[in-house]
Design an enzyme around this catalytic site. Sequence first.
Site, PDB file in Angstrom:
ATOM      1  CE  LYS A  51      -3.792  -2.551   2.041  1.00 48.44           C
ATOM      2  NZ  LYS A  51      -4.474  -3.075   3.230  1.00 48.44           N
ATOM      3  CD  GLN A  95      -3.752  -4.916   6.176  1.00 50.24           C
ATOM      4  OE1 GLN A  95      -3.797  -3.884   5.516  1.00 50.24           O
ATOM      5  NE2 GLN A  95      -4.138  -6.077   5.695  1.00 50.24           N
ATOM      6  CG  ASP A 118     -10.208  -0.992   4.288  1.00 49.66           C
ATOM      7  OD1 ASP A 118      -9.734  -1.403   3.216  1.00 49.66           O
ATOM      8  OD2 ASP A 118      -9.639  -1.099   5.387  1.00 49.66           O
TER       9      ASP A 118
HETATM   10  N1  GUN Z   1      -7.059  -7.524   5.478  1.00 52.64           N
HETATM   11  C1  GUN Z   1      -7.253  -8.272   4.362  1.00 52.64           C
HETATM   12  N2  GUN Z   1      -7.809  -7.517   3.394  1.00 52.64           N
HETATM   13  C2  GUN Z   1      -7.961  -6.278   3.908  1.00 52.64           C
HETATM   14  C3  GUN Z   1      -8.469  -5.063   3.377  1.00 52.64           C
HETATM   15  O1  GUN Z   1      -8.926  -4.969   2.227  1.00 52.64           O
HETATM   16  N3  GUN Z   1      -8.450  -3.996   4.221  1.00 52.64           N
HETATM   17  C4  GUN Z   1      -7.984  -4.075   5.496  1.00 52.64           C
HETATM   18  N4  GUN Z   1      -8.020  -2.991   6.246  1.00 52.64           N
HETATM   19  N5  GUN Z   1      -7.503  -5.191   6.011  1.00 52.64           N
HETATM   20  C5  GUN Z   1      -7.495  -6.286   5.209  1.00 52.64           C
END
Ligand code: GUN
Length: 284
Positions: A51, A95, A118
């Site tokens: 990211k 996350q 998200d």
């Molecule tokens: N963990 C696995 N996929 C994601 C996601 O798309 N966003 C977040 N925040 N955590 C994750």
Amino acid sequence: MIISGKELSAKLKAEMAERVASFPAEYGRVPHLVVILVGDDPGSVSYVTGKAKASAEVGIRNTTIRRPDTISEDELLGMIAELNADDGVDGILVQLPLPKHIDEDKVIAAIDKSKDVDGFHPLNVAALWQKQPCTLPCTPKGIIKMLKSAGVEIQGREAVVIGRSNIVGLPVSKLLLDENATVTMTHSRTKNLGEVTRRADILVVAIGRPKFVTADMVKYGAVVIDVGVNRDPETGKLCGDVDFAAIEPKASVITPVPGGVGPMTICCLMENTIECFLRRVKRA
Ligand code: GUN
């Protein structure tokens, strides 16, 4: 045909980078994404690194905050409250998964809806299911983009989704429904899963088990989207939820792991960050 999420996301990120380059002149700054990583799960570390790298490519400012998995829920909620109040922050991503002593739902609900890149906040989820404007969750959004880029017709076709998570299974089912597919949602308790999946014109697999979908479960000519990110227990290499080598010859379209859905998820996160930024600067 193999859909390269890597190539498609590179193209989309280049287009976003051009747009973002004009933002300082137009709005006085670039979008700012804050990513919070609790603990040191290798998968999560790798996602968060991806990211940050994508943010740099697009020209988005990225702050990654790392905290040990001993952080208390209150401390985490306090950090989110500060970021919510900070006008210089456009997107907040925590996350997942979080350590067991922290209530994930509470943390997600604490993020300001307008900074929820998200699309996990309950108000964004409600808006999605009511077909109102909202921030779409990144992985489902990326999957629809991949299908469209490959020219896959969705309307009227049988889509089968394996997995019912809040992050992928549920929202991708809704997006496929919005594209007028006939959607069947399946999961670990589904009986005769193969019978159901063999009906699929479009099969989306997000169950998190290496090579769970075998060739006999897939119809000739099906479109197969593999959301899984697993370690192959035999080779130790990254692999998806579908047995790619066996299914690729049968499928009309398939996504690889790595280089398929993963890069598209990150690409959509960049897009969502830009959308949140634009809504905020235009409202101000
Ligand atoms: N963990 C696995 N996929 C994601 C996601 O798309 N966003 C977040 N925040 N955590 C994750």
